[in-house]
Design an enzyme around this catalytic site. Structure first.
Site, PDB file in Angstrom:
ATOM      1  N   GLU A 278       0.832  -1.207   0.000  1.00 11.21           N
ATOM      2  CA  GLU A 278       0.000   0.000   0.000  1.00 11.21           C
ATOM      3  C   GLU A 278       0.869   1.261   0.000  1.00 11.21           C
ATOM      4  O   GLU A 278       0.567   2.234  -0.691  1.00 11.21           O
ATOM      5  CB  GLU A 278      -0.941   0.014   1.212  1.00 11.21           C
ATOM      6  CG  GLU A 278      -1.975  -1.107   1.229  1.00 11.21           C
ATOM      7  CD  GLU A 278      -2.950  -1.023   0.059  1.00 11.21           C
ATOM      8  OE1 GLU A 278      -3.181   0.078  -0.444  1.00 11.21           O
ATOM      9  OE2 GLU A 278      -3.451  -2.080  -0.366  1.00 11.21           O
ATOM     10  N   ASP A 359       3.901  -4.082  -5.796  1.00  3.78           N
ATOM     11  CA  ASP A 359       4.453  -5.353  -5.312  1.00  3.78           C
ATOM     12  C   ASP A 359       5.987  -5.308  -5.301  1.00  3.78           C
ATOM     13  O   ASP A 359       6.621  -5.731  -4.338  1.00  3.78           O
ATOM     14  CB  ASP A 359       3.992  -6.520  -6.200  1.00  3.78           C
ATOM     15  CG  ASP A 359       2.577  -6.983  -5.862  1.00  3.78           C
ATOM     16  OD1 ASP A 359       2.054  -6.575  -4.802  1.00  3.78           O
ATOM     17  OD2 ASP A 359       1.997  -7.741  -6.662  1.00  3.78           O
TER      18      ASP A 359
END
Ligand SMILES: [Zn+2]
Length: 415
Positions: A278, A359
């Site tokens: 995030e 990611d």
């Protein structure tokens, strides 16, 4: 009916057929893979869990197909079928003046549309989600949510629509530019106020109490140079067993929110990895980019509306006999998605690009193996399919298919 009616009918038919075709491929693909867990998930997702995810996906996709046909017929009924024309003439006959007539016409159309869609939302919550063990909502909570949304629509939506209609009437040829400015200001204020003003009306947010976890999260945020207004736990379990984590707000009002359901199932190291993903969205400026592209797209949309609102064929083609600012706005909001649906693959592609980047960032700042562990748990507990149809997924999905995503994370760990 005029030639624009035909453009509309053809675009609607094409988008419905494309959606149904993709959805049909998707259910077929999921069904064919129902009995074999993909290689990269063996030992982590059981045969039963994999079958449950397949059944859940197929059920949801099928209901979605039914809802799509229903909504498309309703859209035809509202426009060419004369529904909006009837609503418009009823409000006009009350002779309340253009701004009030328009505001009431738009609000009542929105309320009616929500009511007409109720059977599907009730079915989703109390039949599908119930059957698969996700539903935690009750009829009382469902009704109170609906009433709160209605009050918010009247209190916030009402004045906003009235303001837009007044600008459309009073400010000459460039009204669409002023409406855009109002809309953007509103979007920014809502984005800022959402975590502290709106979201607490529906859920309880309590500060994260686990001190060890809090220190761990703080250390990661310091490392990533992120300052937030706190880490909160949301009682997502009040409505559903699905779990998630997200960022909200901006400027000095940023918050990190974890669903209580997610915290229950993840280990501290996994929570850290999810948070690092995030934070990646934040550090790589995905949030700003998304906001800027929304602004650019709505600018283009309002410029288009600025032109359409002055063309008689636009109204006549969609079943409205008397042009007005409010009908221009309402028709535009209802009909635009039929055309923008064809842009969906592009938006999905951009979103998946951001997911890969976030990611990669998480692998750098935290642990890639923990991120994979966390994702596997989230797929498993949300009954997300591991085997979507590739074409369906490329068109619709904001996140990469599970095996592809995990393969990328492993590639990043090695790099
Ligand atoms: Zn993400």
């Amino acid at each position: 009916m005029n030639s624009f009616s035909w453009v509309f009918i053809i675009a609607l038919a094409a988008s419905v057929m494309l959606r149904l075709w993709l959805a049909n491929r998707h259910t077929g693909h999921v069904r064919r893979n129902r009995d074999s867990v993909p290689e990269s998930f063996t030992g982590r997702v059981s045969q039963d869990e994999h079958r449950k995810a397949a059944d859940y996906t197929i059920t949801n996709t099928r209901t979605g197909m039914l809802a799509l046909v229903y909504d498309s017929l309703l859209l035809l009924g509202w426009t060419l079928g004369g529904g909006l024309e009837l609503l418009d003439s009823s409000w006009r006959s009350a002779a309340l003046g253009p701004v009030l007539t328009g505001t009431l016409a738009i609000l009542s159309a929105m309320v009616l549309m929500t009511l007409l869609d109720l059977p599907f939302s009730i079915y989703h919550t109390f039949v599908t989600e119930q059957r698969f063990g996700f539903n935690r909502s009750t009829p009382a909570l469902f009704i109170s949510d609906l009433l709160k949304q209605g009050v918010l629509l009247a209190l916030i939506g009402g004045p906003l629509i009235a303001l837009a209609l007044w600008i459309m009437d009073a400010s000459g040829g460039l009204w669409w530019l002023y409406v855009w400015l109002v809309w953007m200001t509103f979007t920014l204020v809502m984005f800022w106020a959402w975590p502290t003003v709106i979201a607490p009306l529906f859920n309880k947010f309590s500060p994260l109490e686990d001190e060890a976890l809090q220190q761990r999260i703080q250390a990661l945020m310091d490392k990533c140079g992120f300052r937030s207004n706190g880490i909160f736990v949301m009682d997502g379990s009040k409505r559903s067993g699905h779990g998630n984590a997200y960022f909200t707000g901006f400027g000095n009002n940023k918050r990190i929110v974890f669903f209580d359901t997610l915290l229950e199932s993840l280990e501290p190291a996994e929570i850290e990895a999810v948070l690092a993903h995030e934070l990646g969205h934040f550090r790589l400026r995905h949030i700003q980019k998304r906001l800027l592209s929304t602004m650019a797209l709505s600018f283009a949309a309002l410029a288009l509306l600025g032109w359409l609102a002055g063309e008689a064929w636009f109204y006549q083609g969609l079943g409205i006999s008397q042009p007005s600012a409010w009908m221009a706005l309402l028709l535009f909001i209802m009909v635009l998605p039929v055309f923008t649906f064809f842009l969906q693959p592009l938006l999905s592609l951009l979103s998946r690009k951001h997911e890969f980047e976030a990611d990669a960032y998480a692998v750098q700042q935290s642990s890639g193996t923990d991120l994979v562990q966390a994702l596997v748990k989230m797929y498993r507990e949300n009954a997300s399919t591991l085997t979507p149809d590739p074409l369906y997924s490329a068109y619709h999905d904001s996140h990469p298919p599970a095996p592809v995503r995990i393969e990328h994370i492993y590639a990043n760990i090695k790099a």
